[in-house]
Design an enzyme around this catalytic site. Structure first.
Site, PDB file in Angstrom:
ATOM      1  CB  SER A 102      35.832  47.697  37.938  1.00 62.41           C
ATOM      2  OG  SER A 102      34.979  46.810  37.859  1.00 62.41           O
ATOM      3  CE1 TYR A 103      41.441  42.423  42.274  1.00 63.29           C
ATOM      4  CE2 TYR A 103      39.525  42.505  43.806  1.00 63.29           C
ATOM      5  CZ  TYR A 103      40.664  42.556  43.542  1.00 63.29           C
ATOM      6  OH  TYR A 103      41.097  41.141  44.420  1.00 63.29           O
ATOM      7  N   PRO A 104      37.570  42.174  39.461  1.00 66.55           N
ATOM      8  CG  PRO A 104      38.148  40.564  37.912  1.00 66.55           C
ATOM      9  CD  PRO A 104      38.907  42.157  38.723  1.00 66.55           C
TER      10      PRO A 104
END
Length: 843
Positions: A326-328
């Site tokens: 997922s978005y880091p």
């Protein structure tokens, strides 16, 4: 219903491809060029049939800089940069022509959907894209946190509006960093590089976040340097039971009085045996990790994998765009109540590495951590789909994310701690051991397994144990270690220095600018330059090195993002404060200079004599440390040189314009080399020449090293370059482009090559005058001399080879060597008409 046209824009090409595949259910068609890729598919939008085009930018579309008038360091005073200097936004990647591409693709579109990253930088890019677009019926913003069908299609069905306030907060930060950083950096660089020769830094930079980050490292260094070891004493006792030796810990710990330790030793020595007074057992737990956010990911990557924060985030972003995680970039460390644990666990139950743990969690139910905080940006970092084709560091970071996710849903590690309390004479000692009961999360994070400290045997209360050793051990206190990257991230997070997105950038900056070096265990060891800078700030204005200044600015920027503060008012207020501090700092720069004087060598005493000055005819010294330059002590003048290569004297030839001896710049046998006049390089003699131009740009009509004399033809790749004969390359003669890294190898069987002064060839290229070696001449009947075109003459053309030169000399290259280059298959444009015959040899 009429078909509507919808243009959708992502932040990266790979992201556009993934999103288009998901939204089209795998039916999207890819067309366009290698640089400007368009994904087309059909569908419906707002209840109407629609045709979609998905394109992308490459990060920020625009970059902020001063106008050209204020980019001249000599003509612009640093204090002008706060308010007087005008700024402008221009394309961040001019060669990609993204603004033109966006406006072309927007023609005829009815709606615009922005699929940029769901953070402030993403909002800012949204408005950069909107600025390139014509008027449309509607502009929408898609917000998502993972590249999964559920997340992406959910975002498409819940489109919102772009947030202009968050974009303005980014604009304010960019302008503040530019104006404040450049003003201090230009002033410091010009002041100190003109006085000292061994600074080994191309810039003496200042940054509102960078400098407090460096200050934290120097603060730890100062503690280490001022630390004075103190002797202390302990009682070292060992007893035996059932053939085993047990080491005991003294209850009093350590004693700093030498006479007192002797008294305690006598008290402990009164008995011949050690009696067991108490045996206690207690079940203890080691808490599992929480949900993973950006700072924790960087800490774990540095501590556990030995990967620096900047590189770790590059890898994480790549994994995100590939749909693996997922978005880091998130500060949230608490799972949302709607998170679908079952689908992620089901996906990872097929893993050959951690599938067993995933299946166990599925069977028992996820043990969701209650701790953590939700700051309302993105969910924590989690794995999405199972990876099969990752290798190297990308796999290591992915494995870290996946295992940490499973560990956060596992139980705590449970172990039994046994404590045996023993009396020796009149003194109390204890022996502690532990035994694993339930591994919990350590089953999926085996490197965190709590190993048995000491396997304690069963000892009955009242038992007498034989004393094997009872001695006084003298030890010394030790200083703290240097800050590790992990510890520095924690300190930056605590003091509000930077954001989750900028923290790795600031750490990378202080490393690249030679303020700190990376030591063993990823420790950050300040260099002399870094130490002197921070000590200098502390002598003049300590607030410049404290995080409080930036923290206050960040609070104001947050108010802009929330719509509670005016953009222009915040900008003016912050710049006014830093302008006052700059004036105070500049007036007292001598306080910092006193520290530089005792730490670095004056410029006049640095370097080795190399070439003669054209003004005084004395030797100038070559200073090889960054930035490399020539200094004339007699004239007190310093001349900049091209960086990243070697400088050597070139045949003691003098420039016909100013009588300076010409030097040769080289990036190695596989790189570029060209002569240059130090004076002309810094003071261009012709209008056609820019500052930093070498002899291969000089239009002098008679100089043997000039472009006019040695230029052969236009470059086959770049628009502005000219292929120039490299006279220093003998006997392996070659042509080098004066604008890019194209190199054309000629032949190595000639002992003399020159550009002929006769009329050029019909193809437009100048002719070469070649004298071949007698024993290697390709000409018939022992003929060695030939004048011809290297492209049209069949004898010369067969020797041509196109190469690309190394941009830096091997000794100046830095990096991890992990093969992260762009690759070679990017395609090249067709050469110009006059070079058309070159195709036969280069393709």
């Amino acid at each position: 219903k009429m078909v509507v046209w919808v243009l959708m824009v992502a932040e990266k090409p790979s992201l556009a491809r993934s999103l288009a595949q998901i939204l089209s259910d795998g039916t999207s068609v890819e067309h366009g060029s290698n640089v400007h890729v368009v994904h087309s598919f059909g569908g419906s939008f707002k209840g109407s049939p629609a045709q979609f085009k998905f394109i992308s930018v490459a990060g920020h579309l625009l970059s902020l800089d001063f106008t050209s008038q204020y980019n001249n360091w000599e003509a612009t005073a640093p204090e002008q940069l706060f308010f007087e200097a005008k700024t402008e936004k221009s394309e961040a990647n001019p060669s990609m022509h993204l603004s033109r591409f966006l406006s072309q693709e927007a023609r005829g579109a009815d709606y615009l959907v922005l699929w940029l990253d769901n953070d402030r930088e993403g909002e800012n890019i949204c408005f950069e894209v909107i600025g390139c677009m014509p008027r449309m019926k509607g502009i929408y913003r898609a917000r998502f946190s993972a590249i999964t069908p559920q997340e992406v299609k959910g975002a498409m069905s819940n489109l919102g509006d772009p947030n202009e306030n968050e974009s303005l907060a980014v604009d304010a930060r960019q302008e503040l960093d530019l104006r404040i950083g450049c003003a201090f950096t230009r002033f410091q660089t010009r002041f100190f590089q003109g006085k000292y020769g061994d600074l080994d830094a191309s810039l003496i930079s200042f940054g509102p976040c960078q400098t407090p980050t460096l200050a934290l490292c120097v603060e730890r260094h100062d503690k280490i340097q001022t630390f004075k070891p103190e002797p202390y004493w302990v009682l070292d006792a060992r007893v035996a039971h059932a053939g085993r030796t047990l080491r005991l810990e003294w209850d009093r710990g350590r004693i700093f009085d030498r006479e007192a330790i002797g008294v305690f030793h006598k008290l402990a020595s009164q008995g011949k045996t050690a009696r067991v007074l108490k045996v206690s057992q207690r079940e203890k737990k080691r808490a599992r990790p929480g949900a993973l956010n950006t700072c924790e990911l960087m800490r774990l990557a540095s501590n556990g994998l030995g990967i620096g924060p900047h590189y770790a985030m590059q890898l994480a972003e790549r994994l995100y765009t590939q749909g693996y995680i997922s978005y880091p970039r998130t500060e949230t460390s608490q799972y949302p109540s709607s998170f679908d644990f079952a689908s992620v666990l089901q996906e990872h139950s097929r893993s050959s590495d951690w599938g067993a743990q995933a299946r166990k969690i599925l069977a028992e139910g996820p043990n969701v951590p209650k701790s953590g905080k939700d700051v309302g940006d993105h969910p924590p970092i989690t794995p999405t789909r199972l990876a099969h084709d990752l290798t190297g560091d990308a796999w290591r970071v992915y494995e870290l994310v996946a295992r940490t996710f499973l560990a956060s849903l596992s139980g705590d590690c449970v172990y039994m701690q046994t404590v045996i309390e023993v009396q020796l004479g009149l003194e109390m000692f204890s022996c502690t051991g532990q035994r694993m009961l339930e591994p919990g999360f350590t089953a999926v994070l085996p490197w965190l397994t709590a190993e048995d400290e000491q396997s304690v045997p069963e000892v009955p209360v009242g038992a007498d144990l034989d004393i094997e050793q009872l001695t006084i051990a003298e030890r010394k206190t030790t200083p703290p270690g240097y800050l590790t990257e992990s510890e520095l991230i924690t300190q930056m997070e605590k003091h509000g220095i930077g954001t989750d997105a900028s923290i790795p950038v600031h750490i990378n900056n202080i490393c690249e600018r030679n303020y700190v070096t990376i030591g063993a265990g990823r420790q950050l060891v300040p260099t002399t330059l870094g130490i002197v800078l921070i000590h200098g700030y502390q002598r003049i204005d300590p607030e410049l090195a404290l995080p409080t200044m930036r923290a206050a600015v960040e609070k104001q920027l947050n108010l802009i993002a929330l719509g509670q503060a005016d953009y222009a008012a915040v900008l003016k207020h912050a710049l006014t404060i830093f302008k006052l501090k700059f004036d105070y700092f500049a007036a007292r720069i001598n306080n910092m200079d006193e520290l530089f004087e005792v730490s670095f060598t004056p410029l006049a005493a640095t370097g080795k004599p190399l070439s003669r000055c054209g003004h005084c005819n004395r030797f100038m010294k070559y200073v090889s440390s960054r930035p490399s330059r020539l200094h004339c002590a007699h004239c007190d003048q310093t001349y900049s040189l091209p960086q990243g290569g070697k400088i050597m004297l070139f045949k003691e030839i003098k420039c016909p314009l100013d009588k300076f001896e010409i030097v040769l710049y080289s990036t190695g046998s596989r790189g570029l080399s060209y002569p240059l006049c130090p004076y002309c390089y810094n003071n261009p003699p012709f209008e056609e020449m820019a500052t930093g131009s070498a002899c291969n740009h000089c239009v002098h009509p008679d100089c043997p090293q000039s472009l006019t004399v040695l230029g052969v033809c236009g470059c086959v790749e770049c628009d502005d370059g000219v292929l120039v004969l490299d006279v220093s390359s003998a006997p392996k003669f070659r042509l080098c482009c004066n604008s890019c890294n194209v190199v054309v190898s000629l032949f190595d069987n000639a002992h003399h090559v020159a550009v002929s002064s006769t009329d050029p060839c019909a193809c437009g290229a100048k002719l070469l005058d070649v004298d071949f070696n007698k024993t290697k001449s390709p000409l018939a009947n022992g003929v060695t001399h030939l004048v011809g075109c290297i492209f049209c003459d069949p004898t010369l053309s067969e020797y041509l080879k196109l190469k690309h030169a190394a941009q830096r000399h091997p000794m100046y290259r830095i990096g991890r060597g992990r093969g992260r280059g762009r690759g070679r298959g990017r395609g090249r444009r067709a050469p110009r008409d006059k070079m058309s015959q070159l195709d036969a040899y280069f393709v």
